[in-house]
Design a protein around this motif. Structure first.
Motif, mmCIF file in Angstrom:
data_model
loop_
_atom_site.group_PDB
_atom_site.id
_atom_site.type_symbol
_atom_site.label_atom_id
_atom_site.label_comp_id
_atom_site.label_asym_id
_atom_site.label_seq_id
_atom_site.Cartn_x
_atom_site.Cartn_y
_atom_site.Cartn_z
ATOM 1 N N PHE A 31 0.862 -1.185 0.000
ATOM 2 C CA PHE A 31 0.000 0.000 0.000
ATOM 3 C C PHE A 31 0.900 1.237 0.000
ATOM 4 C CE2 PHE A 31 -4.453 1.274 0.757
ATOM 5 C CZ PHE A 31 -4.277 2.635 0.774
ATOM 6 N N VAL A 32 0.796 2.041 -1.058
ATOM 7 C CA VAL A 32 1.617 3.245 -1.190
ATOM 8 C C VAL A 32 0.824 4.419 -0.622
ATOM 9 C CG1 VAL A 32 2.961 4.674 -2.761
ATOM 10 C CG2 VAL A 32 2.575 2.262 -3.307
ATOM 11 N N LEU A 33 1.329 4.985 0.463
ATOM 12 C CA LEU A 33 0.665 6.123 1.105
ATOM 13 C C LEU A 33 1.389 7.399 0.679
ATOM 14 C CD1 LEU A 33 -1.681 6.794 2.970
ATOM 15 C CD2 LEU A 33 -0.080 6.676 4.891
ATOM 16 N N ILE A 34 0.653 8.302 0.050
ATOM 17 C CA ILE A 34 1.270 9.436 -0.648
ATOM 18 C C ILE A 34 0.968 10.737 0.092
ATOM 19 C CG2 ILE A 34 1.391 10.643 -2.858
ATOM 20 C CD1 ILE A 34 0.265 7.765 -3.930
ATOM 21 N N ASN A 35 2.003 11.490 0.348
ATOM 22 C CA ASN A 35 1.928 12.672 1.200
ATOM 23 C C ASN A 35 1.364 13.875 0.423
ATOM 24 O OD1 ASN A 35 2.287 14.317 3.426
ATOM 25 N ND2 ASN A 35 4.481 14.652 3.056
ATOM 26 N N THR A 36 0.050 13.856 0.245
ATOM 27 C CA THR A 36 -0.641 14.940 -0.455
ATOM 28 C C THR A 36 -2.071 15.011 0.058
ATOM 29 O OG1 THR A 36 -1.365 15.758 -2.616
ATOM 30 C CG2 THR A 36 -1.284 13.379 -2.340
ATOM 31 N N ASP A 37 -2.671 16.194 -0.084
ATOM 32 C CA ASP A 37 -4.079 16.324 0.273
ATOM 33 C C ASP A 37 -4.970 16.385 -0.973
ATOM 34 O OD1 ASP A 37 -3.543 18.846 -0.700
ATOM 35 O OD2 ASP A 37 -4.003 19.911 1.153
ATOM 36 N N LYS A 38 -4.377 16.215 -2.147
ATOM 37 C CA LYS A 38 -5.147 16.210 -3.390
ATOM 38 C C LYS A 38 -5.848 14.859 -3.541
ATOM 39 C CE LYS A 38 -4.511 16.665 -8.435
ATOM 40 N NZ LYS A 38 -5.647 17.585 -8.695
ATOM 41 N N TYR A 39 -7.083 14.857 -3.984
ATOM 42 C CA TYR A 39 -7.883 13.642 -4.129
ATOM 43 C C TYR A 39 -7.288 12.715 -5.183
ATOM 44 C CZ TYR A 39 -11.910 10.699 -5.378
ATOM 45 O OH TYR A 39 -12.741 9.649 -5.646
ATOM 46 N N GLY A 40 -7.093 11.445 -4.813
ATOM 47 C CA GLY A 40 -6.615 10.496 -5.810
ATOM 48 C C GLY A 40 -6.168 9.178 -5.217
ATOM 49 N N GLY A 41 -5.948 8.223 -6.115
ATOM 50 C CA GLY A 41 -5.479 6.906 -5.713
ATOM 51 C C GLY A 41 -5.535 5.947 -6.875
ATOM 52 N N GLY A 42 -5.214 4.694 -6.595
ATOM 53 C CA GLY A 42 -5.265 3.631 -7.594
ATOM 54 C C GLY A 42 -5.178 2.288 -6.892
ATOM 55 N N GLY A 43 -5.648 1.250 -7.565
ATOM 56 C CA GLY A 43 -5.585 -0.085 -6.983
ATOM 57 C C GLY A 43 -5.587 -1.144 -8.064
ATOM 58 N N PHE A 44 -4.695 -2.144 -7.939
ATOM 59 C CA PHE A 44 -4.511 -3.171 -8.958
ATOM 60 C C PHE A 44 -4.357 -4.509 -8.253
ATOM 61 C CE2 PHE A 44 -2.479 0.846 -9.754
ATOM 62 C CZ PHE A 44 -3.112 1.281 -10.911
ATOM 63 N N TYR A 45 -5.126 -5.468 -8.662
ATOM 64 C CA TYR A 45 -5.209 -6.753 -7.975
ATOM 65 C C TYR A 45 -3.840 -7.414 -7.831
ATOM 66 C CZ TYR A 45 -6.660 -11.569 -7.040
ATOM 67 O OH TYR A 45 -6.814 -12.826 -6.495
ATOM 68 N N ASN A 46 -3.483 -7.706 -6.569
ATOM 69 C CA ASN A 46 -2.211 -8.352 -6.228
ATOM 70 C C ASN A 46 -1.011 -7.670 -6.876
ATOM 71 O OD1 ASN A 46 -3.180 -10.275 -4.456
ATOM 72 N ND2 ASN A 46 -3.507 -11.811 -6.035
ATOM 73 N N TYR A 47 -1.097 -6.340 -6.953
ATOM 74 C CA TYR A 47 -0.041 -5.521 -7.563
ATOM 75 C C TYR A 47 0.338 -4.457 -6.542
ATOM 76 C CZ TYR A 47 2.129 -3.450 -11.816
ATOM 77 O OH TYR A 47 2.988 -2.971 -12.779
ATOM 78 N N TYR A 48 -0.523 -3.485 -6.328
ATOM 79 C CA TYR A 48 -0.401 -2.548 -5.219
ATOM 80 C C TYR A 48 -1.659 -1.699 -5.149
ATOM 81 C CZ TYR A 48 0.792 1.289 -8.479
ATOM 82 O OH TYR A 48 0.776 2.224 -9.488
ATOM 83 N N SER A 49 -1.832 -1.016 -4.004
ATOM 84 C CA SER A 49 -2.890 -0.023 -3.821
ATOM 85 C C SER A 49 -2.231 1.281 -3.409
ATOM 86 C CB SER A 49 -3.882 -0.469 -2.737
ATOM 87 O OG SER A 49 -4.403 -1.757 -3.013
ATOM 88 N N SER A 50 -2.890 2.401 -3.700
ATOM 89 C CA SER A 50 -2.317 3.697 -3.347
ATOM 90 C C SER A 50 -3.425 4.699 -3.082
ATOM 91 C CB SER A 50 -1.416 4.225 -4.475
ATOM 92 O OG SER A 50 -2.169 4.424 -5.665
ATOM 93 N N CYS A 51 -3.133 5.690 -2.246
ATOM 94 C CA CYS A 51 -4.085 6.791 -2.057
ATOM 95 C C CYS A 51 -3.390 7.973 -1.404
ATOM 96 C CB CYS A 51 -5.300 6.354 -1.247
ATOM 97 S SG CYS A 51 -5.094 6.331 0.537
ATOM 98 N N SER A 52 -4.019 9.124 -1.517
ATOM 99 C CA SER A 52 -3.569 10.329 -0.829
ATOM 100 C C SER A 52 -3.744 10.153 0.672
ATOM 101 C CB SER A 52 -4.386 11.535 -1.286
ATOM 102 O OG SER A 52 -4.380 11.657 -2.688
ATOM 103 N N ALA A 53 -2.802 10.671 1.434
ATOM 104 C CA ALA A 53 -2.880 10.522 2.889
ATOM 105 C C ALA A 53 -3.840 11.505 3.530
ATOM 106 C CB ALA A 53 -1.485 10.696 3.502
ATOM 107 N N ASP A 54 -3.973 12.711 2.967
ATOM 108 C CA ASP A 54 -4.600 13.799 3.712
ATOM 109 C C ASP A 54 -5.832 14.404 3.066
ATOM 110 O OD1 ASP A 54 -2.688 13.780 5.832
ATOM 111 O OD2 ASP A 54 -1.261 14.787 4.520
#
Length: 427
Positions: free
Chosen positions: A279-302
């Protein structure tokens, strides 16, 4: 009689557990083998180019459930014992390459995407078989590689040591869901913030059913990967930051799509801990993210919607759930073949609906189901989903996989997530 039945069930369960463990001990060592390769092509072609093979110190997956039972993913890899021909490990997954193939750009140029597959380290020689799902829904072999575990070209370098904190969980990795949270866009001075953010966002995930019921079976690691600069790239605003895994908004020119193509760095960093999911936690308050099966997930922290986005993206990354929305901007053109049943558990083309949630429908619910007040909150077959307003159906009028209005998954998605949790923890 009841006592005998209970004893019988216990014996059967123990037998299954022991068989799984002996299978692992027969074929694998308690560490990981990692294969790196490039996947390249355009909208109607793909080729695989070997990059590297290496040993890593931890195995975070199950030691009992070794062969995939779901059939999810646009790709899968299979590991066969070379001597007996037995399938000893398999796993489905998605990739940014396959998504890119459905964009307009893929009709104009060829591109290459870095790929990594991780598996338990084999004791004996094996065949690694990579398969891709074709337009007709079937999988076909696209690459094969024979692995001799004694080959001295298998890299044994230790991963670069990166500090980490285990912020939740006390379970054995073999019987737990292990998530490696990677710090992205956090400078050395912001690591206290990252650890607090990771604990908060992990709490968001485990607050949502069915994760809440299995919270004690999750191990959460916060890996303190340092970036030179704070934040992330926002190409549409001419903002670029030097960060450790090179995330960016505007993936495929969609402003909210926040991903990374730097799969090598993700796995180099994650190798510091045993993990099932990244899980990639990204240091931003801008809306966004992504997710891919058994690959990785990500989202904005704030962002104000990080609670909603984190579990939505993890629904993709962990359980292979499809997007149920059909009117938002996407980069894809004709993503699904409407004459084929999609593999995702929460959408259907009605081609083989009996394989989906048909047995969860009430007798009073028609198929298809009108999007009307009468059927709000009910499991149905509502037209619209998978980026298409026509020909694809979803199980609820609204769900966490459709919009940010819903705090929880619908019953169909929740059931699918629980099945993956139970498989991952070895049940």
């Amino acid at each position: 009689m009841a006592t005998k039945s209970i004893v019988f069930i216990i014996l059967i369960t123990l037998s299954r557990v022991c068989c799984g463990q002996s299978g692992f001990e027969k074929y694998f060592e308690d560490k990981s083998l990692r294969i790196d390769y490039m996947m390249a092509g355009d909208f109607d072609s793909q080729a695989v180019f070997f990059k590297d093979i290496k040993e890593e110190p931890f195995w975070g997956g199950s030691t009992s459930n070794l062969v995939d039972r779901f059939g999810y993913g646009n790709y899968c890899f299979e590991l066969y014992d070379l001597k007996s021909g037995e399938l000893i490990y398999s796993k489905g997954f998605n990739s940014l390459f396959q998504e890119w193939q459905s964009t307009a750009e893929a009709k104009e140029i060829k591109k290459a995407f870095y790929q990594v597959n991780v598996m338990p380290y084999p004791k004996n020689s094996v065949r690694f078989v990579l398969k891709s799902r074709k337009w007709d829904g079937n999988r076909e072999k696209i690459w094969e590689y024979t692995i001799d575990p004694t080959n001295y070209f298998i890299t044994e370098e230790k991963p670069q040591a990166i500090p980490f904190t285990k912020i939740m969980g006390e379970g054995d990795p073999a019987t737990s869901v292990d998530i490696a949270f990677i710090a992205e866009g956090y400078t050395a001075k912001e690591m206290d913030k990252f650890k607090a953010d990771a604990k908060r966002v992990a709490g968001y995930l485990l607050d949502v059913p069915p994760f809440d019921r299995y919270a004690d079976r999750f191990n959460i690691y916060a890996i303190e990967s340092v970036s030179e600069e704070s934040g992330t790239d926002i190409p549409g605003e001419n903002i670029y930051r030097n960060t450790v895994v090179n995330t960016t908004f505007y993936t495929f020119d969609v402003d909210r799509y926040l991903t990374t193509f730097d799969i090598k760095s993700l796995h180099d960093i994650s190798a510091n801990v045993p993990y099932d999911q990244i899980f990639v936690l990204i240091n931003t308050d801008k809306y966004g993210g992504g997710g891919f099966y058994n690959y990785y997930s990500s989202c904005s922290a704030d962002n104000a919607l990080s609670y909603e986005v984190s579990s939505h993206e993890f629904g993709h990354g962990f359980a292979g759930l499809a997007d149920e929305y059909y009117s938002s901007e996407v980069a894809y053109d004709g993503y699904y073949n409407l004459e084929v049943e999609p593999w995702e558990p929460n959408i259907t083309t009605l081609v083989h609906f009996h394989e989906k949630w048909e047995n969860m429908l009430s007798d009073t619910v028609p198929v298809p189901t009108p999007r009307s007040k009468k059927y709000e909150g009910k499991i149905g077959v509502f037209e619209g989903g998978g980026y298409s307003a026509k020909g694809i159906y979803s199980p609820a009028q609204d769900c966490k996989m459709k919009s940010n209005r819903m705090k929880h998954f619908c019953h169909v998605c929740e059931k699918a997530v629980e099945e993956v949790i139970r498989f991952t923890i070895g049940e």
